[in-house]
Design an enzyme around this catalytic site. Structure first.
Site, mmCIF file in Angstrom:
data_model
loop_
_atom_site.group_PDB
_atom_site.id
_atom_site.type_symbol
_atom_site.label_atom_id
_atom_site.label_comp_id
_atom_site.label_asym_id
_atom_site.label_seq_id
_atom_site.Cartn_x
_atom_site.Cartn_y
_atom_site.Cartn_z
ATOM 1 N N GLY A 1 -7.920 10.131 -19.369
ATOM 2 C CA GLY A 1 -8.311 11.543 -19.474
ATOM 3 C C GLY A 1 -9.566 11.818 -18.679
ATOM 4 O O GLY A 1 -10.003 10.987 -17.882
ATOM 5 N N ASN A 2 -10.147 12.992 -18.895
ATOM 6 C CA ASN A 2 -11.405 13.317 -18.219
ATOM 7 C C ASN A 2 -12.241 14.203 -19.137
ATOM 8 O O ASN A 2 -11.804 14.575 -20.234
ATOM 9 C CB ASN A 2 -11.151 13.982 -16.864
ATOM 10 C CG ASN A 2 -10.387 15.282 -17.011
ATOM 11 O OD1 ASN A 2 -10.907 16.257 -17.531
ATOM 12 N ND2 ASN A 2 -9.127 15.282 -16.576
ATOM 13 N N ARG A 3 -13.439 14.548 -18.693
ATOM 14 C CA ARG A 3 -14.418 15.198 -19.584
ATOM 15 C C ARG A 3 -14.277 16.710 -19.679
ATOM 16 O O ARG A 3 -15.062 17.364 -20.360
ATOM 17 C CB ARG A 3 -15.837 14.862 -19.109
ATOM 18 C CG ARG A 3 -16.263 13.448 -19.460
ATOM 19 C CD ARG A 3 -17.576 13.101 -18.796
ATOM 20 N NE ARG A 3 -18.600 14.107 -19.025
ATOM 21 C CZ ARG A 3 -19.660 14.284 -18.247
ATOM 22 N NH1 ARG A 3 -19.826 13.529 -17.184
ATOM 23 N NH2 ARG A 3 -20.543 15.217 -18.530
ATOM 24 N N SER A 4 -13.307 17.283 -19.007
ATOM 25 C CA SER A 4 -13.198 18.750 -19.033
ATOM 26 C C SER A 4 -12.968 19.253 -20.467
ATOM 27 O O SER A 4 -12.102 18.749 -21.181
ATOM 28 C CB SER A 4 -12.035 19.188 -18.144
ATOM 29 O OG SER A 4 -11.810 20.557 -18.328
ATOM 30 N N ALA B 1 -8.818 20.527 -15.058
ATOM 31 C CA ALA B 1 -9.114 19.268 -14.369
ATOM 32 C C ALA B 1 -7.848 18.430 -14.499
ATOM 33 O O ALA B 1 -7.550 17.887 -15.567
ATOM 34 C CB ALA B 1 -10.304 18.577 -15.026
#
Ligand code: C5P
Length: 414
Positions: free
Chosen positions: A211-214, A278
């Site tokens: 995943g990512n931090r968005s 994102a």
């Protein structure tokens, strides 16, 4: 340009040396067709003659609460305003507004006003940076007030630093944006705006993902502001804790491929696609059917590329340039050159470049600082502001493009 015709602006002026610039702002607002009601604090009257503002606005400058008591001036002025702006806003006036004081006509009127409020701080750097002022500004922001500036530059008495009031044209643009947001006949009214938001998740096994931090905040703010301007909004959301904004249709997705499918589902009837999500560029080539076990050793995860949804939309779009395509990018350096290259590579109309180098902008925070680049070379710098304000500025740009497309195609397409 008479883009403020029919808009009533309450122009509050508080007592700083920058008060003289309020005359220039009043001139710009009147020139754009606005009806301007100036209200001066006692301090402002020492810096700026009421006659100057009366001459420019053609309206009586209200002096104090006791002026026109029979007409209930403060309530009438507050109710009539479509947009209110305090320019310049001193530390004292910011404090009074944050605490809801009503000790003069300006603060009393603003308590009676329900319209959007913009404040443009102006003071010495030490006063601006004082925790008391910063706390007041946070309170105001939290209440939805637009805090515009301060700009950095020379200050009174030979000092320099953050504390200058923003220039009148920037304040004018903010009034225009706020006025547009409250109009239901603006360029976004009745349009179908598709917004993607959040960070996609790419499954490794049934419980793990890449995943990512968005957080989705920027996309959710865009959806909320677009809906507020009368657009029909579809929000295609990767996992996010945020509540669905009022009046918005939400489609929940998990992976980049889900998002790809969801975008294509609504593409035919979209006037605008804003890709604030994102999206993971890569995904595990295959997700394990059952949970990977530590005892089986360190797994090697082979990655394959995900579809680039935005680039694909840019490439597939017909010669009529619809829908309007807006992309996002995070850059740490050489924003203009890198942003322009990405704008071209994606075939988008607008690219919003996030400044991810600083801690008060970008992922997981409430505020953002962006540069909006347009295909035809235009550039708009949006200083640090709430994500709702940034969304408003982005949608102003989108609105202009929709209006230009209409003019080009000889009528409304929506
Ligand atoms: O190439 P980059 O990831 O920096 O581009 C970001 C922009 O492209 C964003 O608007 C994002 O939503 C979009 N994007 C996309 N599909 C991808 C990757 C990015 O639509 N697979």
């Amino acid at each position: 340009m008479d883009d403020l015709r029919g808009v009533r602006v309450l122009l509050g002026v508080s007592g700083g040396i920058a008060a003289y610039k309020a005359a220039l702002l009043a001139r710009l607002l009147v020139g754009a067709g606005a009806e301007v009601d100036p209200v001066l604090t006692a301090g402002a009257r020492r810096f700026l003659g009421a006659a100057t503002l009366e001459g420019i606005t053609g309206r009586h400058v209200r002096e104090d609460v006791w002026d026109g008591i029979a007409q209930d001036t403060h309530v009438a002025l507050g109710r009539a305003a479509d947009v209110a702006i305090v320019y310049p806003a001193t530390a004292h006036t910011l404090a009074r507004l944050a605490h809801g004081l009503a000790d003069d006509l300006l603060t009393t009127t603003l308590l009676a006003a329900t319209c959007p409020l913009i404040v443009c701080p102006a003071m010495h750097t030490e006063m601006w940076e004082h925790p008391a002022t910063q706390a007041n500004v946070e309170v105001l922001r939290g209440r939805g007030v637009t805090v515009l500036g301060p700009a950095v530059g020379p200050l009174m008495g030979g000092d320099a630093g953050p504390g200058r009031v923003v220039e009148p044209d920037e304040a004018h643009a903010a009034v225009r944006a706020a006025a547009t947001s409250t109009r239901s006949d603006g360029p976004l009214a009745g349009r179908h705006v598709v917004v993607t938001a959040g960070g996609t998740r790419e499954a490794i096994d049934p419980v793990r993902f890449l995943g990512n931090r968005s957080s989705g905040r920027m996309g959710f703010a865009l959806a909320a502001v677009a809906a507020g301007r009368g657009a029909r909004v579809t929000l295609i959301a990767a996992p996010s804790e945020l509540p669905t904004p009022e009046g918005v249709r939400r489609v929940d997705v998990v992976s980049a491929r889900d998002m790809h499918a969801a975008v294509h589902e609504v593409l035919d009837e979209a006037d605008v696609v804003v890709k604030a999500a994102a999206v993971a560029d890569f995904r595990p080539a295959s997700a394990a059917a059952s949970k990977l076990k530590k005892a089986d050793g360190t797994p090697a995860i082979e990655l394959v590329a995900n579809p680039d949804i935005l680039a694909e939309l840019g490439a597939q779009r017909g010669s009529d340039d619809t829908p309007v395509l807006v992309g996002f990018a995070a850059e740490t350096d050489d924003v203009e050159a890198n942003g322009r290259a990405k704008l071209a590579a994606k075939g988008a109309d607008v690219l919003v470049v996030n400044d991810v180098a600083s801690s008060d902008a970008g992922f997981e925070v409430e505020t953002n600082r962006v540069v909006i680049l347009e295909r035809d070379g235009a550039r708009t710098d949006v200083p640090l502001a709430s994500k709702a304000d940034v969304a408003a500025r982005i949608l102003d740009v989108v609105g202009h493009r929709l209006t230009a497309l209409d003019a080009h195609h000889g009528g409304s397409s929506g």
